[in-house]
Enzyme design. Structure first.
Site, PDB file in Angstrom:
ATOM      1  N   SER A 172       0.928  -1.046   0.177  1.00  0.00           N
ATOM      2  CA  SER A 172       0.279  -0.164   0.139  1.00  0.00           C
ATOM      3  C   SER A 172       0.888   1.144   0.237  1.00  0.00           C
ATOM      4  O   SER A 172       1.583   1.547  -0.765  1.00  0.00           O
ATOM      5  CB  SER A 172      -0.919  -0.149   1.324  1.00  0.00           C
ATOM      6  OG  SER A 172      -1.972   0.978   1.038  1.00  0.00           O
ATOM      7  N   ASP A 183      10.116   5.390  -9.873  1.00  0.00           N
ATOM      8  CA  ASP A 183       9.800   5.897 -11.362  1.00  0.00           C
ATOM      9  C   ASP A 183      10.428   7.422 -11.529  1.00  0.00           C
ATOM     10  O   ASP A 183      10.810   7.536 -12.780  1.00  0.00           O
ATOM     11  CB  ASP A 183       8.310   6.094 -11.485  1.00  0.00           C
ATOM     12  CG  ASP A 183       7.325   4.734 -11.756  1.00  0.00           C
ATOM     13  OD1 ASP A 183       8.197   3.806 -12.072  1.00  0.00           O
ATOM     14  OD2 ASP A 183       6.258   4.916 -11.871  1.00  0.00           O
ATOM     15  N   LYS A 197      -0.632  -4.069  -3.187  1.00  0.00           N
ATOM     16  CA  LYS A 197      -2.064  -3.545  -2.566  1.00  0.00           C
ATOM     17  C   LYS A 197      -2.109  -2.319  -3.161  1.00  0.00           C
ATOM     18  O   LYS A 197      -1.633  -1.332  -2.340  1.00  0.00           O
ATOM     19  CB  LYS A 197      -1.940  -4.071  -0.938  1.00  0.00           C
ATOM     20  CG  LYS A 197      -3.550  -3.729  -0.370  1.00  0.00           C
ATOM     21  CD  LYS A 197      -3.960  -2.201  -0.334  1.00  0.00           C
ATOM     22  CE  LYS A 197      -5.248  -2.274   0.613  1.00  0.00           C
ATOM     23  NZ  LYS A 197      -5.933  -0.958   0.474  1.00  0.00           N
TER      24      LYS A 197
END
Length: 264
Positions: A172, A183, A197
């Site tokens: 999460s 990224d 998740k």
């Protein structure tokens, strides 16, 4: 962890009694007890034969943020994204600078076995290491559930090397931080693939006092990739390789690898 339990272990028996068929709450009640009293667990791990672990019950106080210095580097472990994480990280860096007499040469952010928590804290911690760019977005069934979160100028460690440790227990909010900084080419991820998740739930009350947990949106990384049921892949795959592996110990080969990587 002190007794040898690892992320992903399955508890088969508690004090010689099988827990198959019990609810989570029932199993937890069976395991709880007076501090100082031992409990015997039969544990299943991967393809190994079942084995016993004895744990001494205690009152556990979980600190969301812990830190230490290793040579001229900072090691910060975040165990969950509670409402105090941003304050804890800021205090950790203040203490680290005092301990080192200046800024660290690099940072290791440990998110292993971090189950997540508050999205707002995940965004703030990601922003801590970024100057600009998207952090995460949510997309849902309705337009009002579509949101994007961006970093503000001010990388608090001024571009110093950043390594994030992850494993299958990272979920999460922990995945948002790791995936976003990966990224944005701001961090190297080291360890194992995360849990996956990446969904947002709302609880809809029912007339009988119960409720339905409904997935209303999903998290997306700056690349546009979803975390949900996919997880985040590390840049450097390093498995826990000791039978008695324990995070932040001499047997922690993942942490040792990260320190060596920063040293190069």
């Amino acid at each position: 962890a002190r007794a040898g339990m690892q992320s992903g272990d399955l508890i088969v028996e508690v004090d010689g009694k099988p827990i198959k068929g019990l609810s989570l709450a029932q199993a937890v009640r069976r395991m709880r007890g007076r501090p100082g009293v031992a409990i015997d667990l039969l544990v299943r791990r991967g393809g190994q034969p079942d084995f016993n672990i004895q744990i001494i019950r205690a009152i556990i106080k979980v600190r969301a943020v812990r830190w230490q210095t290793i040579d001229r580097f900072a090691y910060i472990r975040v165990s969950r994204f509670s409402e105090r994480v941003q304050t804890g990280i800021a205090q950790a860096f203040s203490d680290i600078r005092k301990d080192l007499g200046g800024a660290p040469l690099g940072v290791i952010l440990d998110l292993r076995n971090n189950p997540g928590g508050l999205l707002t804290q995940a965004v703030k911690i990601s922003d801590f290491f970024l100057d600009d760019g998207e952090i995460v977005s949510t997309r849902g069934r309705k337009k009002r559930e579509n949101r994007k979160f961006f970093a503000k100028k001010g990388d608090k460690i001024e571009g110093k090397p950043l390594i994030i440790l992850i494993n299958n227990g990272s979920a999460s909010a922990a995945e948002i931080v790791a995936g976003s900084l990966q990224d944005q080419k701001r961090a190297i991820l080291l360890g194992e693939k995360t849990f996956g998740k990446g969904s947002v739930q709302s609880i809809i009350p029912l007339s009988d006092g119960g409720g339905i947990r409904l997935t209303v949106s999903k998290y997306y990384l700056p690349s546009g990739n979803s975390i949900s049921e996919v997880g985040v892949e590390p840049d450097i795959f390093i498995e826990e390789d000791e039978k008695n592996f324990e995070i932040d110990s001499k047997l922690d080969n993942q942490l040792n690898y990260a320190v060596n990587l920063l040293t190069i």
